[in-house]
Design an enzyme around this catalytic site. Structure first.
Site, PDB file in Angstrom:
ATOM      1  N   LYS A 294       0.841  -1.198   0.000  1.00  0.00           N
ATOM      2  CA  LYS A 294       0.000   0.000   0.000  1.00  0.00           C
ATOM      3  C   LYS A 294       0.880   1.254   0.000  1.00  0.00           C
ATOM      4  O   LYS A 294       2.094   1.157   0.269  1.00  0.00           O
ATOM      5  CB  LYS A 294      -0.919  -0.029   1.224  1.00  0.00           C
ATOM      6  CG  LYS A 294      -0.187  -0.165   2.548  1.00  0.00           C
ATOM      7  CD  LYS A 294      -1.131  -0.599   3.670  1.00  0.00           C
ATOM      8  CE  LYS A 294      -0.380  -0.675   4.991  1.00  0.00           C
ATOM      9  NZ  LYS A 294      -1.167  -1.367   6.020  1.00  0.00           N
TER      10      LYS A 294
ATOM     11  N   TYR B 148      16.516  29.764  10.040  1.00  0.00           N
ATOM     12  CA  TYR B 148      15.303  30.420  10.533  1.00  0.00           C
ATOM     13  C   TYR B 148      15.278  30.467  12.059  1.00  0.00           C
ATOM     14  O   TYR B 148      15.638  29.486  12.722  1.00  0.00           O
ATOM     15  CB  TYR B 148      14.062  29.656  10.081  1.00  0.00           C
ATOM     16  CG  TYR B 148      13.673  29.906   8.643  1.00  0.00           C
ATOM     17  CD1 TYR B 148      13.410  31.189   8.179  1.00  0.00           C
ATOM     18  CD2 TYR B 148      13.538  28.831   7.775  1.00  0.00           C
ATOM     19  CE1 TYR B 148      13.026  31.401   6.864  1.00  0.00           C
ATOM     20  CE2 TYR B 148      13.148  29.033   6.450  1.00  0.00           C
ATOM     21  CZ  TYR B 148      12.903  30.324   6.006  1.00  0.00           C
ATOM     22  OH  TYR B 148      12.519  30.528   4.712  1.00  0.00           O
TER      23      TYR B 148
HETATM   24  C1  LIG Z   1      -0.412  -2.330   6.676  1.00  0.00           C
HETATM   25  C2  LIG Z   1      -1.036  -3.659   6.934  1.00  0.00           C
HETATM   26  C3  LIG Z   1      -0.267  -4.830   6.905  1.00  0.00           C
HETATM   27  C4  LIG Z   1       1.247  -4.805   6.824  1.00  0.00           C
HETATM   28  O1  LIG Z   1       1.731  -4.359   8.068  1.00  0.00           O
HETATM   29  P1  LIG Z   1       3.284  -4.215   8.374  1.00  0.00           P
HETATM   30  O2  LIG Z   1       3.310  -3.870   9.821  1.00  0.00           O
HETATM   31  O3  LIG Z   1       3.779  -3.126   7.508  1.00  0.00           O
HETATM   32  O4  LIG Z   1       3.915  -5.532   8.086  1.00  0.00           O
HETATM   33  C5  LIG Z   1      -0.920  -6.045   7.009  1.00  0.00           C
HETATM   34  N1  LIG Z   1      -2.261  -6.105   7.162  1.00  0.00           N
HETATM   35  C6  LIG Z   1      -3.034  -4.990   7.215  1.00  0.00           C
HETATM   36  C7  LIG Z   1      -4.498  -5.128   7.404  1.00  0.00           C
HETATM   37  C8  LIG Z   1      -2.443  -3.740   7.129  1.00  0.00           C
HETATM   38  O5  LIG Z   1      -3.211  -2.640   7.198  1.00  0.00           O
END
Ligand SMILES: *Cc1c(COP(=O)(O)O)cnc(C)c1O
Length: 350
Positions: A35, A244
């Protein structure tokens, strides 16, 4: 050219996927969570690399991300959409053969009505209270859902990065009780869950951050290297200030490098307090305020200032810089800006 260079090591991604895959037995599938533009690293090369490593199932957050992922996974790889089937998603889901993970009774009804016969998974909430159907909600649609044969029943752990946390075993029991008699493939573990041990593995694991070099997979190979070009170097007298708000003042004569990189690249203002960059293996402190496109670094200890300074790499990973900025590796990785040149190192396959 002063854009910073983000080098992404494809061999390390491949090796991290295989390393995580080796925690679970052969009959448990290891998928890949990609994602948010593959945690900021770019979809195309990352997906092709993970596919060559052996991943057959992928998870994205949104149907739009799924349609991007499908461009690089044109075959029968399964692409799951964690946000499920939202209003208006039917076209994207069916055109791109995406598998929504249904999170509510309303999504289940929408999916079964709008895309009958189209594959889907279900997410059950076992205590995180973020996504998924609670047990009562699931009971309302259970029969209709099961007749349509979901390809996966999953849930997500709230505290998997803390192995001793009592939530883990509580959610595990909930998940088993809710799914033991469904006759479906099951999935509970993300990166943290994989490391909790075999009880948490079920039929499919869903690692994300560990593939890209982040905690809690401490054995990960570092994947990203971020080099910031030095634009100029100046000599300060004791008592002169930098940047700054004149937020940092030299208490002795100092040499300050101004490097290209700032908020717009994902370099956080909070890194100005305790952050460091590296010249080979010599650490140099970030001083003064990080600004939108620039940061200033005390390079007084360097005989010669190199043309680039390293913010992320072998000496300092995403979790170390995250710690200095009071955040976590996930936020650092996903925040790296689009202005950085993404340079891929290593082969996609092997
Ligand atoms: C983001 C996510 C993962 C992966 O999690 P990591 O901690 O990055 O390994 C797996 N399952 C769901 C439902 C997620 O939202």
């Amino acid at each position: 050219m002063v854009a910073s260079n983000l080098t992404i090591d494809l061999a390390a991604i491949r090796s991290n996927w295989r390393g995580i895959d080796s925690y679970s037995p052969a009959n448990c599938e290891t998928a890949a969570v990609v994602k948010a533009n593959a945690y900021g690293l770019g979809m195309e090369k990352t997906l092709r690399t993970l596919k060559c490593a052996g991943a057959k199932s992928f998870f994205v957050a949104l149907a739009e991300e799924g349609s991007e992922a499908r461009k690089f996974l044109p075959g029968n790889e399964e692409i799951f959409v964690l946000s499920g089937h939202m209003e208006g998603d039917s076209g994207l889901l069916s055109r791109n053969r995406l598998t929504p993970v249904l999170n509510s009774a309303a999504q289940a009804i929408r999916h079964l009505e709008q895309l009958p016969g189209h594959p889907f998974g279900v997410q059950l909430d076992t205590g995180m209270n973020r996504l998924g159907m609670g047990m009562n909600e699931f009971a309302d649609v259970r029969e209709r859902v099961l007749i349509a044969k979901p390809v996966l029943a999953m849930s997500h752990l709230a505290c998997a990065d803390e192995p001793e946390h009592p939530m883990n075993s509580r959610q595990l029991s909930e998940f088993k009780a809710a799914t033991f008699d469904l006759g479906l493939r099951r999935s509970l573990a993300a990166t943290g869950g994989v490391l909790l041990g075999p009880e948490y593995h079920f039929d499919l694991c869903r690692p994300g951050i560990g593939l890209f070099g982040g905690l809690p997979y401490a054995a990960a190979e570092p994947v990203v290297h971020l080099e910031l070009p030095v634009i100029q170097v100046r000599e300060l007298r004791s008592g002169e200030s930098v940047g700054y708000g004149a937020a940092w003042t030299a208490d002795a004569p100092a040499k300050i490098a101004t490097a290209s990189g700032g908020y717009a690249d994902g370099i956080l203002r909070a890194m100005g307090r305790r952050g460091r960059v590296f010249a080979k293996d010599i650490a140099c402190k970030i001083v003064g305020r990080v600004s939108m496109d620039l940061l200033t670094i005390d390079v007084s200890d360097l005989e010669e200032v190199p043309s680039t300074l390293q913010l992320l790499g072998d000496h300092q990973g995403v979790d170390e810089i995250a710690e200095a900025a009071g955040t976590i590796g996930y936020e650092i990785l996903t925040g790296i800006g689009i202005r950085c040149n993404r340079i891929y190192r290593g082969e996609i396959g092997n």
